[in-house]
Motif scaffolding. Structure first.
Motif, mmCIF file in Angstrom:
data_model
loop_
_atom_site.group_PDB
_atom_site.id
_atom_site.type_symbol
_atom_site.label_atom_id
_atom_site.label_comp_id
_atom_site.label_asym_id
_atom_site.label_seq_id
_atom_site.Cartn_x
_atom_site.Cartn_y
_atom_site.Cartn_z
ATOM 1 N N TYR A 45 8.125 -52.466 -6.800
ATOM 2 C CA TYR A 45 7.821 -52.878 -8.177
ATOM 3 C C TYR A 45 8.007 -51.736 -9.179
ATOM 4 N N THR A 46 7.842 -50.497 -8.716
ATOM 5 C CA THR A 46 8.019 -49.380 -9.647
ATOM 6 C C THR A 46 9.500 -49.106 -9.922
ATOM 7 N N CYS A 47 10.380 -49.585 -9.054
ATOM 8 C CA CYS A 47 11.832 -49.360 -9.244
ATOM 9 C C CYS A 47 12.412 -50.295 -10.300
ATOM 10 N N MET A 48 11.691 -51.437 -10.513
ATOM 11 C CA MET A 48 12.266 -52.506 -11.334
ATOM 12 C C MET A 48 12.370 -52.134 -12.809
ATOM 13 N N GLY A 49 11.603 -51.117 -13.235
ATOM 14 C CA GLY A 49 11.697 -50.656 -14.624
ATOM 15 C C GLY A 49 13.113 -50.233 -14.974
ATOM 16 N N CYS A 50 13.876 -49.762 -13.987
ATOM 17 C CA CYS A 50 15.294 -49.416 -14.215
ATOM 18 C C CYS A 50 16.248 -50.393 -13.541
ATOM 19 N N HIS A 51 15.918 -50.805 -12.292
ATOM 20 C CA HIS A 51 16.883 -51.592 -11.519
ATOM 21 C C HIS A 51 16.729 -53.097 -11.731
#
Lengths: 427, 116
Positions: B47-53
Motif C-alpha cells: 500500500y505504501t508503493c501505490m503513492g507512486c506506482h
C-alpha cells in the motif's frame, strides 16, 4: 439537525434504497444494516480522504462519514506549478465524488467546531452533530501569524499571501506575480522547522524563477529564511546556479534571514535588514490545525502526539490524528507521508474494531521537487516500527544523486501526482 | 511466515483477490500478522508503493505499473535495485529499505493484482 449513529444508518439505508434498483442495492442495504462501527473522518486532504477510502476498502461493514469544510480539495503539491503558470487551479482541484460513489462514504460539507472526546460526539458550525466509535482527524496546518509583527490572516488573504494552503491565496499570488514589472523583487520568507512540505519554499522559488526567466528575466527573488539549512539544499542550489544564475538569493538565519516584522502598506519585510518587495510571500511558522487545539489533542510543541502504530492520540482515546498535525516521528509533513500514515491508521482502526491487534506498520515518503518544469529532484525514505517508535531504515533513502536524471525525475514527479491523486480521490 | 500465509491465500482466495484487489489480502494479512508477531506483510508494504506506482500497482501515468508481474521478476528487479546492479532514479534508495523477505512478500502481493 441532529444526526446520531442510528439516524445516520437509517438515512444511508434510505438513500441506498431509493437511489439504486440494481441487484447491488440489496447487498448494500444488508451491509448498511449490519455495520458494526461508525468512523468519522475530519478533513478531506491527503490524510483524511485516504483514511476514509481505505477504512471502507479494508472493512465494508464499517460506516464512514467524511467531513470537510470545502466542497473540493485543492492540493498543495503542484500549486507551485500554478504560480509558474504551468498548471491551472482546475488541474489541482480534487472532488469527493469517488469517495461517495465508489466507496459509499457519507461526505458532508461543514466546519467542525467542537469535538467531545468523552461522549464521542462532534458538532458542526451549522449545528449538525455526529457520534462516532472512532474519529480520524486530519486537519492539516494552522499558522502562527503572531510570530511576525504586522502579519495576520487578513494581511495574508489580501496583500502578502502565504499560499501555504492551496486555494484563493494561490490565485492571489499568481495574479501578483503576473502583475509584477520586469526587474521587480519577489520576497519569500521560509519558516523554522517543522512545517508543511520542507522542500516546498525552495521549489516555489525555483518555479517562480522559471516563470521570471521566460517573462520577466530582469527580476530577482530573495528568500529570507528562519533556518540555516534546508531540504535538498545542495540540489536546489546547484539547480539555481545552472538554470537561473544570479536570480535567486537565499539569506539563512545565520546571515540575518529570520523575518520578524512586515508592513503591508509599505510592502516591506524586516529581518536583520529591511527589504522592500514588489510581491511578498510570507510563509509563517506553523502548528496543528485549529480543531486539534480546541479538542485538547496538542502538546507543548503545538502538534499532536500519537501512538506510532495506530495514530490514536496519546491525549484523547478513540481519536486518531494523521497528516501534518500529527507527530509522526521522522516522517516529514508531506502529502506522501499523510497518505502512508492514513493507510496504517485505516488498517489499525479496522483491526481494532474487529478485536485484533494493529498490524505491524511500514511507511514510505517520497517527495519530488521541480527546480524547473523539466528538472526534477527527489528525496525518499523508508520507515519501520521499532520499540514503540517510527524510525528511518538505515542505509536506505536520501536525495537524488548530483548527476541524477533530472528530466526523468521531472516526468516521474508528474507520474507521482497522477498516481497519488488517483489513489486518494479518483479510485 | 510470509510465504506460508501468502501461499495459503493464493489458492482458495484467488477469486477474492482478483475481485477485491488488496482487500482480501489485507484482511487475511491481518490474520497472519496476529500469528507472525512483528513481521510486516507484503500488503502493508504494497500500500505504501501505490503513492507512486498507482492503485494496486496499476499506474495511471508515466511511472511503471507493477501489478500482475510475476513475483520472481519483481523480486529480481527489487534485489537488483537493492544491491546496485540495476540503476534507477529513486528505486535504489527505496529498495535498500527492505529485507529480502520483505521484498519477496511485496512482490507476491503485486503479482496477485490484476495487470493494467
Amino acid at each position: 439537525m441532529t444526526m446520531n449513529r442510528r439516524n445516520f444508518l437509517k438515512t444511508s439505508i434510505g438513500v441506498a434504497g431509493a437511489a439504486s434498483l440494481s441487484a447491488c442495492s440489496m447487498n448494500k442495504m444488508a451491509s448498511h444494516s449490519g455495520r458494526k462501527a461508525h468512523v468519522v473522518v475530519v478533513g478531506g486532504g491527503f490524510g483524511g480522504a485516504t483514511a476514509a477510502k481505505y477504512i471502507r476498502q479494508f472493512d465494508p461493514n464499517i460506516a464512514v462519514t467524511l467531513i470537510d469544510a470545502h466542497a473540493n480539495h485543492v492540493t498543495c503539491p503542484f500549486s507551485n506549478l500554478v504560480l509558474a503558470g504551468e498548471k491551472t487551479m482546475a488541474d489541482i482541484t480534487m472532488n469527493f465524488d469517488s469517495l461517495r460513489s465508489q466507496h459509499d462514504v457519507n461526505v458532508v460539507q461543514g466546519l467542525v467546531t467542537e469535538i467531545d472526546g468523552v461522549n464521542r460526539k462532534l458538532k458542526l458550525a451549522d449545528g449538525q452533530t455526529f457520534t462516532y466509535d472512532r474519529l480520524v482527524l486530519s486537519p492539516g496546518i494552522d499558522f502562527k501569524y503572531e510570530a511576525i509583527e504586522g502579519y495576520s490572516a487578513k494581511v495574508a488573504a489580501n496583500q502578502m499571501p502565504h499560499a501555504w494552503q492551496a486555494g484563493s491565496q494561490t490565485e492571489l499570488l499568481r495574479r501578483q506575480l503576473e502583475a509584477m514589472p520586469d526587474g521587480g523583487l519577489f520576497i519569500m520568507s521560509a519558516p523554522a522547522n517543522p512545517f508543511r512540505c520542507p522542500p516546498g519554499p525552495y521549489e516555489r522559488a525555483s518555479l517562480v524563477a522559471s516563470y521570471f526567466k521566460k517573462h520577466k528575466p530582469k527580476s530577482k527573488i530573495l528568500i529570507l529564511d528562519a533556518k540555516s539549512k534546508f531540504a535538498k539544499q545542495g540540489l536546489f542550489e546547484a539547480g539555481w546556479q545552472s538554470e537561473y544564475p544570479g536570480m535567486i538569493e537565499w539569506v539563512s538565519m545565520d546571515m540575518g534571514g529570520a523575518v520578524n516584522q512586515v508592513d503591508p502598506a509599505m510592502m516591506t519585510v524586516t529581518a536583520a535588514d529591511v527589504h522592500k518587495g514588489n510581491v511578498v510571500n510570507i510563509i509563517p511558522p506553523q502548528k496543528a490545525g485549529k480543531i486539534a487545539f480546541d479538542s485538547g489533542l496538542t502538546d507543548q510543541t503545538g502538534w499532536c502526539p500519537v501512538n506510532q502504530k495506530t495514530y490514536e492520540s496519546s491525549l484523547v482515546p478513540n481519536i486518531h490524528v494523521v497528516g501534518d498535525s500529527s507527530i509522526a516521528g521522522p516522517l516529514p509533513k508531506s502529502g506522501y507521508s499523510a497518505n502512508s500514515e492514513a493507510k496504517i491508521c485505516a488498517a489499525a482502526i479496522v483491526a481494532l474494531v474487529n478485536g485484533r491487534s494493529a498490524p505491524e506498520p511500514s511507511w514510505v515518503n517520497t517527495c519530488y521537487s521541480l527546480v524547473a518544469p523539466d528538472y526534477g529532484i527527489s528525496v525518499a525514505s523508508v520507515y519501520k516500527y521499532e520499540e514503540g517508535k517510527t524510525v528511518s531504515v538505515k542505509g536506505a533513502g536520501g536525495v537524488s544523486p548530483k548527476n541524477g536524471n533530472k528530466r526523468l525525475e521531472a516526468v516521474y514527479a508528474q507520474g507521482w501526482y497522477d498516481s497519488i491523486t488517483q489513489d486518494i480521490w479518483k479510485s | 511466515m510470509f510465504s506460508f500465509s501468502l501461499t495459503r491465500l493464493n489458492e482458495p482466495c484467488s477469486r477474492y483477490v482478483l475481485r477485491a484487489g488488496g482487500l482480501a489480502l489485507l484482511i487475511f494479512a491481518g490474520v497472519s500478522v496476529a500469528s507472525a508477531n512483528d513481521s510486516v506483510t507484503g500488503a502493508t508494504i504494497g500500500y505504501t508503493c501505490m503513492g507512486c506506482h498507482g492503485v494496486n500497482g496499476q499506474s495511471p501515468g508515466p511511472i511503471p505499473s507493477i501489478a500482475g508481474q510475476s513475483a520472481e521478476r519483481l523480486t529480481t528487479q527489487m534485489m537488483a535495485y537493492r544491491d546496485g546492479s540495476k540503476s534507477g532514479t529513486i528505486m535504489n534508495r527505496i529498495a535498500k529499505g527492505y529485507t529480502p523477505e520483505e521484498i519477496k512478500a511485496v512482490a507476491a502481493f503485486f503479482a496477485q493484482q490484476p495487470a493494467k
